[in-house]
Scaffold this active site. Structure first.
Site, mmCIF file in Angstrom:
data_model
loop_
_atom_site.group_PDB
_atom_site.id
_atom_site.type_symbol
_atom_site.label_atom_id
_atom_site.label_comp_id
_atom_site.label_asym_id
_atom_site.label_seq_id
_atom_site.Cartn_x
_atom_site.Cartn_y
_atom_site.Cartn_z
ATOM 1 N N ASN A 147 -0.003 15.125 4.063
ATOM 2 C CA ASN A 147 0.790 14.099 3.377
ATOM 3 C C ASN A 147 1.266 14.632 2.031
ATOM 4 O O ASN A 147 0.581 15.473 1.456
ATOM 5 C CB ASN A 147 -0.093 12.869 3.095
ATOM 6 C CG ASN A 147 -0.388 12.077 4.334
ATOM 7 O OD1 ASN A 147 0.478 11.842 5.140
ATOM 8 N ND2 ASN A 147 -1.644 11.670 4.466
ATOM 9 N N GLU A 182 -13.711 4.959 -2.210
ATOM 10 C CA GLU A 182 -12.297 5.292 -2.000
ATOM 11 C C GLU A 182 -11.757 6.193 -3.103
ATOM 12 O O GLU A 182 -11.956 5.920 -4.299
ATOM 13 C CB GLU A 182 -11.500 3.974 -1.999
ATOM 14 C CG GLU A 182 -10.013 4.120 -1.804
ATOM 15 C CD GLU A 182 -9.617 4.313 -0.351
ATOM 16 O OE1 GLU A 182 -10.421 3.997 0.536
ATOM 17 O OE2 GLU A 182 -8.498 4.798 -0.117
ATOM 18 N N ASP A 183 -11.080 7.256 -2.706
ATOM 19 C CA ASP A 183 -10.336 8.108 -3.635
ATOM 20 C C ASP A 183 -11.148 8.617 -4.823
ATOM 21 O O ASP A 183 -10.662 8.627 -5.966
ATOM 22 C CB ASP A 183 -9.050 7.405 -4.101
ATOM 23 C CG ASP A 183 -7.969 7.471 -3.022
ATOM 24 O OD1 ASP A 183 -8.244 8.025 -1.942
ATOM 25 O OD2 ASP A 183 -6.855 6.980 -3.256
ATOM 26 N N TYR A 231 0.860 -1.190 0.000
ATOM 27 C CA TYR A 231 0.000 0.000 0.000
ATOM 28 C C TYR A 231 0.893 1.235 0.000
ATOM 29 O O TYR A 231 1.953 1.227 -0.619
ATOM 30 C CB TYR A 231 -0.999 -0.062 1.177
ATOM 31 C CG TYR A 231 -2.218 0.765 0.894
ATOM 32 C CD1 TYR A 231 -3.048 0.454 -0.187
ATOM 33 C CD2 TYR A 231 -2.532 1.877 1.652
ATOM 34 C CE1 TYR A 231 -4.155 1.248 -0.497
ATOM 35 C CE2 TYR A 231 -3.642 2.664 1.349
ATOM 36 C CZ TYR A 231 -4.437 2.338 0.272
ATOM 37 O OH TYR A 231 -5.519 3.128 -0.032
ATOM 38 N N ASP A 260 -13.845 5.945 3.519
ATOM 39 C CA ASP A 260 -12.719 5.953 4.452
ATOM 40 C C ASP A 260 -11.996 7.296 4.476
ATOM 41 O O ASP A 260 -11.549 7.738 5.534
ATOM 42 C CB ASP A 260 -11.740 4.829 4.105
ATOM 43 C CG ASP A 260 -10.610 4.776 5.108
ATOM 44 O OD1 ASP A 260 -10.913 4.729 6.307
ATOM 45 O OD2 ASP A 260 -9.439 4.827 4.698
#
Ligand code: NAD
Length: 570
Positions: free
Chosen positions: A409, A241-242, A87, A264
């Site tokens: 990040n 997701e994303d 990941y 998430d």
């Protein structure tokens, strides 16, 4: 008989003498019969001989699609080494290069998930049928699907069909961290085109070469996919997701009460940061209501995390929403977010805009800190290094134990590093970051471990709990229960070491606790639909941690966690 070579059933050189005869494999492999552990040692030798992380990623994908149990045994024997390869951060490079490496990830006949192109939506039933027929065991229907459209992959933007690396990788984390059965996980990439010119111009790009649909066309396509999936697999949990930020919020609101689903990026992140904050508040020791939180960065992550933390003050400390809201200050690129700043505030910022600034505006972070005197500074701005020496020193003048969460990040965008935070607060900081920072060794040679608000502490347990109890929907209070359970899962030793999150090598234990808390909350809200759970948690019985009902629930969860072993050929 024909399935013996499938990735799940294959045991390679560990196939027993008798199975070699039964399945007519004698002579098709060397005569020695090995243990799974020996195979793991060999696989590590090969892995470590690769010179780049992307090569390691390709090797691991091949291994997973050749011998699934050996792959997971490896991951679980050394999660600190393997998780960054399957990941983040390696999966980012894999997604960028997906169209160039795809054929080498899975040996002939194996596959990584379902690609649903927008043109295939009219024949989606057939795609699902093809998927079922291609499974080694068609009786195993998926428990969970992670779905992306590849439009905002990590911090890398629109990677189109290359986004498939994310659901594939994330589901591996569910298996490794919470013991989901790998045969019952379904990665899905919606190929709706790409707005990334680089993809459109790449001759090897494997996705549709056209711009993405917007508005109603986008939502109607997703609606059709979800409805068809729900018809085929009515009990399946869906994790979005994303997706691009705008679609992520819309999809969650549109579908969270229709299908068992969560996002998430939004809910998992909020929960994991909330959990670290709860433990930080416990460490600081001043009453919760005296905390003041300054968010540097008021984007979707900043506002999402702030709202999640607000629940803590309301649910645990009896504050009204209005009272709790007053403990929050948001700072964006124009300074402190106030009602009378003079610019038109984006809708998502209005909720937290301050009205008590008495006409005064605060532009720089230092000015805002002096005005607010925060106990906690939370960075979600992608502005690397802004929590500099001056800011950190100022915070430690105001607070005995300043809470500093630089969550942006990747590491280059983090507002400060662990080392900087430790040095400039003289070791007083309570720290959690979005990215992993190295441990810090102080002048007395004492080692300090940084907290990492890694979503992996939440989503595997949340997913497992939702699969086992099957609530009709995942409510905000179920998400809150997962965060509170994570906060409470620290051991005595971890608390003594002032950790905000458990040690990552306890991830399966922690996921079981989070899953049990999710099941318990689903029952409490009358949403659980699986009959087993009502026999374990009869109404009226105490379900406090440590009570017989809680212990039985935890045991049930643990016995339903898949472990890689060669107990039998199937
Ligand atoms: P975004 O673009 O929606 O928001 C960024 C915010 O930062 C905006 O409010 C912007 O005004 C503000 N900002 C930009 N420059 C600034 C400056 N010079 N001074 C003050 N404020 C400034 O982005 P997002 O989706 O909210 O994500 C923000 C960051 O959070 C990213 O780095 C992302 O990686 C990180 N993130 C971390 C986690 C995690 O730790 N698990 C989860 C989600 C997002």
């Amino acid at each position: 008989m024909s399935n013996i070579r499938s990735s799940f059933k294959s045991q390679g050189t560990a196939t027993s003498e008798s199975d070699r005869d039964t399945y007519k494999l004698r002579g098709l492999m060397p005569a020695v019969v090995e243990s799974l552990e020996k195979q793991v040692a060999r696989a590590f030798e090969q892995l470590r001989s690769k010179s780049s992380d992307l090569e390691k990623y390709i090797f691991l994908a091949w291994l997973r699609n050749t011998n699934t149990r050996l792959f997971y045994k490896m991951v679980m024997s050394s999660p600190e080494e393997l998780m960054p390869l399957i990941y983040t951060p390696t999966v980012g490079a894999a997604c960028v290069n997906y169209s160039h490496i795809y054929p080498f990830l899975a040996p002939n006949g194996s596959f990584d998930g379902l690609f649903i192109s927008i043109d295939d939506i009219p024949v989606l039933d057939q795609l699902i049928e093809n998927y079922k027929n291609a499974l080694p065991d068609s009786t195993l229907t998926p428990d969970i699907s992670v779905i992306t459209d590849g439009s905002r992959i990590l911090g890398l933007g629109d990677l189109g069909v290359g986004g498939m690396g994310i659901p594939v990788g994330k589901l591996q984390l569910y298996v490794a961290a919470a013991g989901l059965d790998p045969r019952k996980t379904l990665p899905i990439c919606l190929d709706f085109g790409t707005n990334n010119q680089k993809n459109l111009e790449d001759p090897l790009y494997l996705g549709l070469r056209r711009k993405r649909p917007e508005g109603d066309e986008f939502h109607q396509a997703v609606d059709s996919v979800l409805a068809t999936l729900n018809k085929a697999f009515p009990k399946m949990l869906i994790q979005f997701e994303d997706f691009s930020s705008e679609h992520a919020f819309e999809l969650l609101e549109r579908h969270r009460n229709r299908y068992l689903s969560f996002n998430d990026d939004i809910q998992g992140t909020g929960a994991v940061i909330l959990s670290g904050f709860i433990n930080a508040v416990r460490e600081v020791g001043i009453p919760a209501k005296q905390h003041k939180l300054l968010f540097f960065g008021a984007g979707s992550a900043g506002v999402g995390v702030a709202k999640q933390i607000m629940d803590y003050f309301v649910l645990e400390h009896g504050m009204t929403e209005e009272e709790a809201k007053k403990l929050f200050w948001l700072n964006d690129s124009k300074g402190l977010v106030t009602h009378d700043r003079g610019d038109k505030l984006a809708q998502h910022k209005v909720y937290f805009a301050r009205e008590d600034n008495e006409g005064q505006q605060y532009k720089s972070l230092k000015e805002t800190i002096e005005h607010v005197r925060p106990t906690a500074l939370i960075g979600l701005s992608s502005q690397g290094g802004v929590f500099d020496e001056e800011v950190l020193k100022l915070l430690s003048e105001i607070n005995e134990r300043p809470i500093v969460f630089p969550l942006s990040n990747p590491a280059t965008q983090a507002e400060c590093s662990f080392e900087q935070a430790m040095i400039h607060t003289k070791g007083k900081v309570l720290f959690a970051s979005g990215t992993a920072f190295p441990r810090y060794v102080d002048e007395h040679k004492q080692e300090h471990v940084p907290g990492q608000g890694n979503n992996m502490y939440i989503f595997p347990g949340l997913g497992l709990g939702a699969i086992l109890s099957r609530p009709s929907r995942i409510t905000d209070t179920i998400i809150y229960a997962s965060a509170a359970a994570l906060a409470d899962s620290l051991t005595e030793d971890e608390r003594k070491s002032h950790l905000l999150y458990p040690r990552i090598d306890r991830i399966r234990e922690v996921s079981a606790v989070v899953a049990a808390a999710v099941c318990r909350q689903a029952v409490k809200e009358n949403l659980a639909t699986e009959p087993w759970i009502l026999s374990i948690l009869p109404s009226g019985a105490s379900t406090e941690v440590g009570s017989p009902a809680w212990e039985e629930l935890l045991k049930y969860v643990e016995t339903n966690m898949w472990e890689p072993s060669y107990k039998a050929i199937n």
